[in-house]
Design a protein around this motif. Structure first.
Motif, PDB file in Angstrom:
ATOM      1  N   HIS A  24       4.711 -17.229   0.400  1.00  0.00           N
ATOM      2  CA  HIS A  24       3.173 -16.491  -0.062  1.00  0.00           C
ATOM      3  C   HIS A  24       2.672 -15.864   1.169  1.00  0.00           C
ATOM      4  O   HIS A  24       1.511 -15.611   1.183  1.00  0.00           O
ATOM      5  CB  HIS A  24       2.500 -17.445  -0.847  1.00  0.00           C
ATOM      6  CG  HIS A  24       2.618 -17.557  -2.102  1.00  0.00           C
ATOM      7  ND1 HIS A  24       3.769 -18.525  -2.644  1.00  0.00           N
ATOM      8  CD2 HIS A  24       2.225 -17.060  -3.356  1.00  0.00           C
ATOM      9  CE1 HIS A  24       3.779 -18.321  -4.009  1.00  0.00           C
ATOM     10  NE2 HIS A  24       2.971 -17.455  -4.287  1.00  0.00           N
ATOM     11  N   VAL A  25       3.146 -15.953   2.496  1.00  0.00           N
ATOM     12  CA  VAL A  25       2.477 -15.629   3.760  1.00  0.00           C
ATOM     13  C   VAL A  25       3.442 -14.326   4.394  1.00  0.00           C
ATOM     14  O   VAL A  25       4.638 -14.247   4.069  1.00  0.00           O
ATOM     15  CB  VAL A  25       2.349 -16.523   4.855  1.00  0.00           C
ATOM     16  CG1 VAL A  25       1.387 -17.761   4.164  1.00  0.00           C
ATOM     17  CG2 VAL A  25       3.786 -16.995   5.167  1.00  0.00           C
ATOM     18  N   GLN A  26       2.764 -13.379   4.920  1.00  0.00           N
ATOM     19  CA  GLN A  26       3.235 -12.004   5.398  1.00  0.00           C
ATOM     20  C   GLN A  26       3.183 -12.035   6.777  1.00  0.00           C
ATOM     21  O   GLN A  26       2.097 -12.676   7.425  1.00  0.00           O
ATOM     22  CB  GLN A  26       2.928 -10.791   4.642  1.00  0.00           C
ATOM     23  CG  GLN A  26       2.921 -10.728   3.259  1.00  0.00           C
ATOM     24  CD  GLN A  26       4.650 -10.879   2.894  1.00  0.00           C
ATOM     25  OE1 GLN A  26       5.155 -10.255   3.500  1.00  0.00           O
ATOM     26  NE2 GLN A  26       4.954 -11.267   1.745  1.00  0.00           N
ATOM     27  N   PRO A  27       4.188 -11.771   7.556  1.00  0.00           N
ATOM     28  CA  PRO A  27       3.973 -11.590   9.055  1.00  0.00           C
ATOM     29  C   PRO A  27       2.976 -10.294   9.600  1.00  0.00           C
ATOM     30  O   PRO A  27       2.952  -9.474   8.723  1.00  0.00           O
ATOM     31  CB  PRO A  27       5.429 -11.506   9.620  1.00  0.00           C
ATOM     32  CG  PRO A  27       6.068 -10.729   8.389  1.00  0.00           C
ATOM     33  CD  PRO A  27       5.526 -11.427   7.066  1.00  0.00           C
ATOM     34  N   VAL A  28       2.303 -10.570  10.429  1.00  0.00           N
ATOM     35  CA  VAL A  28       1.523  -9.455  11.314  1.00  0.00           C
ATOM     36  C   VAL A  28       2.717  -8.385  11.141  1.00  0.00           C
ATOM     37  O   VAL A  28       3.927  -8.608  11.584  1.00  0.00           O
ATOM     38  CB  VAL A  28       0.775  -9.676  12.332  1.00  0.00           C
ATOM     39  CG1 VAL A  28       0.040 -10.944  12.158  1.00  0.00           C
ATOM     40  CG2 VAL A  28       1.687 -10.164  13.526  1.00  0.00           C
ATOM     41  N   VAL A  29       1.981  -7.052  11.296  1.00  0.00           N
ATOM     42  CA  VAL A  29       3.047  -5.795  11.491  1.00  0.00           C
ATOM     43  C   VAL A  29       2.763  -5.118  12.786  1.00  0.00           C
ATOM     44  O   VAL A  29       3.450  -4.269  13.269  1.00  0.00           O
ATOM     45  CB  VAL A  29       3.078  -4.776  10.211  1.00  0.00           C
ATOM     46  CG1 VAL A  29       3.700  -5.681   9.122  1.00  0.00           C
ATOM     47  CG2 VAL A  29       1.526  -4.451   9.813  1.00  0.00           C
ATOM     48  N   GLU A  30       1.432  -5.344  13.318  1.00  0.00           N
ATOM     49  CA  GLU A  30       0.978  -4.384  14.199  1.00  0.00           C
ATOM     50  C   GLU A  30       1.629  -4.862  15.673  1.00  0.00           C
ATOM     51  O   GLU A  30       1.773  -6.003  15.841  1.00  0.00           O
ATOM     52  CB  GLU A  30      -0.510  -4.462  14.410  1.00  0.00           C
ATOM     53  CG  GLU A  30      -1.345  -3.706  13.520  1.00  0.00           C
ATOM     54  CD  GLU A  30      -1.924  -4.941  12.261  1.00  0.00           C
ATOM     55  OE1 GLU A  30      -2.252  -4.493  11.230  1.00  0.00           O
ATOM     56  OE2 GLU A  30      -1.002  -6.257  12.444  1.00  0.00           O
ATOM     57  N   ALA A  31       2.091  -3.997  16.588  1.00  0.00           N
ATOM     58  CA  ALA A  31       2.663  -4.303  17.724  1.00  0.00           C
ATOM     59  C   ALA A  31       2.023  -3.916  18.744  1.00  0.00           C
ATOM     60  O   ALA A  31       1.155  -2.689  18.775  1.00  0.00           O
ATOM     61  CB  ALA A  31       4.042  -3.713  17.711  1.00  0.00           C
ATOM     62  N   GLU A  32       2.276  -4.296  20.058  1.00  0.00           N
ATOM     63  CA  GLU A  32       1.770  -3.674  21.331  1.00  0.00           C
ATOM     64  C   GLU A  32       2.639  -4.232  22.279  1.00  0.00           C
ATOM     65  O   GLU A  32       3.595  -4.742  22.299  1.00  0.00           O
ATOM     66  CB  GLU A  32       0.604  -4.455  21.560  1.00  0.00           C
ATOM     67  CG  GLU A  32       0.696  -6.018  21.638  1.00  0.00           C
ATOM     68  CD  GLU A  32      -0.727  -6.730  21.816  1.00  0.00           C
ATOM     69  OE1 GLU A  32      -1.784  -6.105  21.739  1.00  0.00           O
ATOM     70  OE2 GLU A  32      -0.705  -7.980  22.020  1.00  0.00           O
ATOM     71  N   ALA A  33       2.522  -3.302  23.448  1.00  0.00           N
ATOM     72  CA  ALA A  33       3.365  -3.452  24.545  1.00  0.00           C
ATOM     73  C   ALA A  33       2.607  -4.423  25.555  1.00  0.00           C
ATOM     74  O   ALA A  33       1.603  -4.176  25.800  1.00  0.00           O
ATOM     75  CB  ALA A  33       3.610  -2.240  25.506  1.00  0.00           C
ATOM     76  N   VAL A  34       3.437  -5.382  26.074  1.00  0.00           N
ATOM     77  CA  VAL A  34       2.883  -6.467  26.997  1.00  0.00           C
ATOM     78  C   VAL A  34       3.616  -6.474  28.385  1.00  0.00           C
ATOM     79  O   VAL A  34       5.055  -6.352  28.026  1.00  0.00           O
ATOM     80  CB  VAL A  34       2.547  -7.821  26.710  1.00  0.00           C
ATOM     81  CG1 VAL A  34       1.791  -7.792  25.091  1.00  0.00           C
ATOM     82  CG2 VAL A  34       3.819  -8.541  26.255  1.00  0.00           C
ATOM     83  N   MET A  35       3.501  -6.701  29.202  1.00  0.00           N
ATOM     84  CA  MET A  35       4.118  -6.964  30.455  1.00  0.00           C
ATOM     85  C   MET A  35       5.016  -8.217  30.358  1.00  0.00           C
ATOM     86  O   MET A  35       4.656  -9.035  29.549  1.00  0.00           O
ATOM     87  CB  MET A  35       3.274  -7.274  31.820  1.00  0.00           C
ATOM     88  CG  MET A  35       2.315  -6.023  32.038  1.00  0.00           C
ATOM     89  SD  MET A  35       3.323  -4.251  32.136  1.00  0.00           S
ATOM     90  CE  MET A  35       4.309  -4.653  33.906  1.00  0.00           C
ATOM     91  N   VAL A  36       6.200  -8.062  30.681  1.00  0.00           N
ATOM     92  CA  VAL A  36       7.128  -9.120  30.676  1.00  0.00           C
ATOM     93  C   VAL A  36       6.694 -10.334  31.318  1.00  0.00           C
ATOM     94  O   VAL A  36       6.923 -11.483  30.522  1.00  0.00           O
ATOM     95  CB  VAL A  36       8.381  -8.979  31.233  1.00  0.00           C
ATOM     96  CG1 VAL A  36       9.400 -10.043  31.550  1.00  0.00           C
ATOM     97  CG2 VAL A  36       9.267  -7.681  30.561  1.00  0.00           C
ATOM     98  N   GLY A  37       6.179 -10.464  32.053  1.00  0.00           N
ATOM     99  CA  GLY A  37       5.365 -11.870  32.838  1.00  0.00           C
ATOM    100  C   GLY A  37       4.203 -12.508  31.742  1.00  0.00           C
ATOM    101  O   GLY A  37       3.967 -13.438  32.061  1.00  0.00           O
ATOM    102  N   ASP A  38       3.885 -11.585  30.978  1.00  0.00           N
ATOM    103  CA  ASP A  38       2.612 -12.135  30.018  1.00  0.00           C
ATOM    104  C   ASP A  38       3.250 -12.178  28.713  1.00  0.00           C
ATOM    105  O   ASP A  38       2.524 -12.589  27.643  1.00  0.00           O
ATOM    106  CB  ASP A  38       1.626 -11.044  29.922  1.00  0.00           C
ATOM    107  CG  ASP A  38       0.767 -11.132  31.170  1.00  0.00           C
ATOM    108  OD1 ASP A  38       0.733 -11.742  31.875  1.00  0.00           O
ATOM    109  OD2 ASP A  38       0.453  -9.925  31.472  1.00  0.00           O
ATOM    110  N   ALA A  39       4.676 -12.114  28.377  1.00  0.00           N
ATOM    111  CA  ALA A  39       5.216 -12.162  27.128  1.00  0.00           C
ATOM    112  C   ALA A  39       5.697 -13.507  26.649  1.00  0.00           C
ATOM    113  O   ALA A  39       6.350 -13.745  25.525  1.00  0.00           O
ATOM    114  CB  ALA A  39       6.227 -10.868  26.973  1.00  0.00           C
TER     115      ALA A  39
END
Length: 417
Positions: A24-39
């Motif tokens: 009964h839960v759905q994952p978020v779908v919005e995405a963004e780019a982050v620097m690898v060091g912050d990922a």
């Protein structure tokens, strides 16, 4: 979202509760780019495809000498014509038979050479080298693309990034990665008796700790936490906070107020602003756990007792978050369980799956023994800090004699003393 159960007391088994909640839960779908060091801990939203070979060119796996493997079959000395260091470009001249190049780990393999002999297997003079141990073609050479080939999928969508993933990304020269946005999680504690640490307690009051525990348990997840603080057992005040949370959060985790006391308003208010999917699960500690929706947000109501809140957050809230942040289904948290020998008998009332706080340690044979701690009250948090595992008792189990094998869930993957 009402979820039915065939259990006569209406309590859902933990496995059914978790299955139903995840459905009964759905994952978020919005995405963004982050620097690898912050990922770190973020969940990738698309496959990561290698744009380079790793390694980018044939290089040496050892300090030694690059040469023709066929020349290593002879005891005749080879002329050392050059030195190749890591980071140096290659000579344009092709290595000839009877020649060798001094080479360092990571250095490019000279044109013509088909093996590297480690220096321990050689005898060096000023201008020559004698090979003391024959080598095979390809020996000690790391081939271009041997680890990663251009165009290969190296990380699949839905993977939650660990430290090793970040090293992998950096090794391919990838500076940023597409990930799902962080999940917005609101935490709330309810109860007239609760005070924040540092404040003075009046008679009948206690310090609130569940928000601290929730925040700590969620620290390794890609979430943005909003702390709505402590809310008194007042319908109007609680309704206002719930309304705010319902419009700003993806998930609301509330502690307390989900039992059957006269001042327990949480279940009623959630039902009025959304709906309750299930309430009460057949586990100990942690029976009064509520799951549902609060407006647009998923709602998890954990019990007020600290141990109960801690256990239900581990066993239910964390897997729900894993699903909501976009982790692939096979990555939904499945705590490690192993077998251990019970060193003292256990007796209890059957009916609920129980997480018994215990201490495990290796015995002389390299296997694990486990002993339950004496205090198992849901209000005794010291036993969680003294324990290093749970003994997981099936609902139907009422007695386990000393010496029997039991299932345990370690708190850590580190070696237990």
């Amino acid at each position: 979202m009402t979820i039915s159960t065939s259990a006569p007391n209406g309590w859902l088994p933990l496995e059914d509760a978790l299955h139903n909640a995840l459905s009964h839960v759905q994952p978020v779908v919005e995405a963004e780019a982050v620097m690898v060091g912050d990922a770190l801990h973020r969940v990738v939203s698309e496959d990561v495809v290698a744009c380079v070979n790793v390694p980018p060119a044939d290089n040496s796996a050892m300090d030694g000498f690059a040469l023709y493997a066929s020349d290593s079959q002879s005891a005749l000395p080879l002329q050392v014509v050059d030195t190749q260091l890591a980071g140096m470009p290659l000579r344009e001249v092709k290595l000839e038979k009877g020649q060798a190049v001094r080479i360092m780990t990571g250095a490019l393999v000279p044109n013509g050479a088909d093996c590297v002999v480690m220096q321990e297997n050689t005898t060096r003079t000023d201008t020559d080298v004698v090979i003391n141990k024959p080598a095979m073609p390809g020996e000690n050479i790391r081939r271009a693309g041997g680890d990663i080939a251009t165009g290969a999928t190296v990380i699949t969508a839905g993977t939650q990034l660990t430290a090793s993933h970040l090293v992998l990304l950096a090794s391919m020269g990838i500076a940023s990665v597409q990930v799902f946005r962080k999940l917005r999680v609101g935490i709330i504690a309810t109860g007239d008796e609760l005070k924040t640490a540092g404040e003075t307690l009046a008679s009948g009051q206690i310090y609130e700790s569940n928000r601290t525990g929730t925040r700590a348990l969620l620290a390794a997840e890609p979430v943005e936490i909003t702390d709505f603080g402590i809310v008194a057992d007042d319908k109007t005040a609680l309704s206002e906070v719930f309304t705010n949370a319902a419009h700003t959060q993806d998930l609301v985790v509330s502690s307390g107020g989900v039992s059957v006391g006269d001042a327990d308003f949480v279940k009623e208010l959630v039902a009025s602003q959304g709906d309750i999917g299930f309430w009460k699960i057949a586990i100990k500690p942690g029976k009064p756990f509520a799951f549902g929706r609060l407006g647009n947000a998923v709602f998890c109501g954990v019990p007020g007792n600290p141990v109960s809140a801690f256990v239900t957050t581990q066993q239910l809230v964390l897997p729900i978050i894993k699903r909501m942040v976009g982790a692939a289904s096979e990555q939904v948290i499945k705590p490690l369980t192993i077998k251990a020998t019970l060193t003292t008998s256990l007796r209890r009332r059957a009916g609920r799956k129980e997480f018994v706080r215990a201490h495990m340690q290796k015995n002389a044979y390299g296997d694990y023994d486990v002993v339950p701690l004496a205090k198992q009250s849901s209000g005794v948090m010291t036993t969680v800090t003294q324990a290093n595992c749970y003994i997981i008792l099936p609902a139907e189990c009422s007695e386990i004699p000393e010496g029997n094998s039991v299932t345990i869930q370690p708190f850590s993957l580190l070696e237990t003393q």
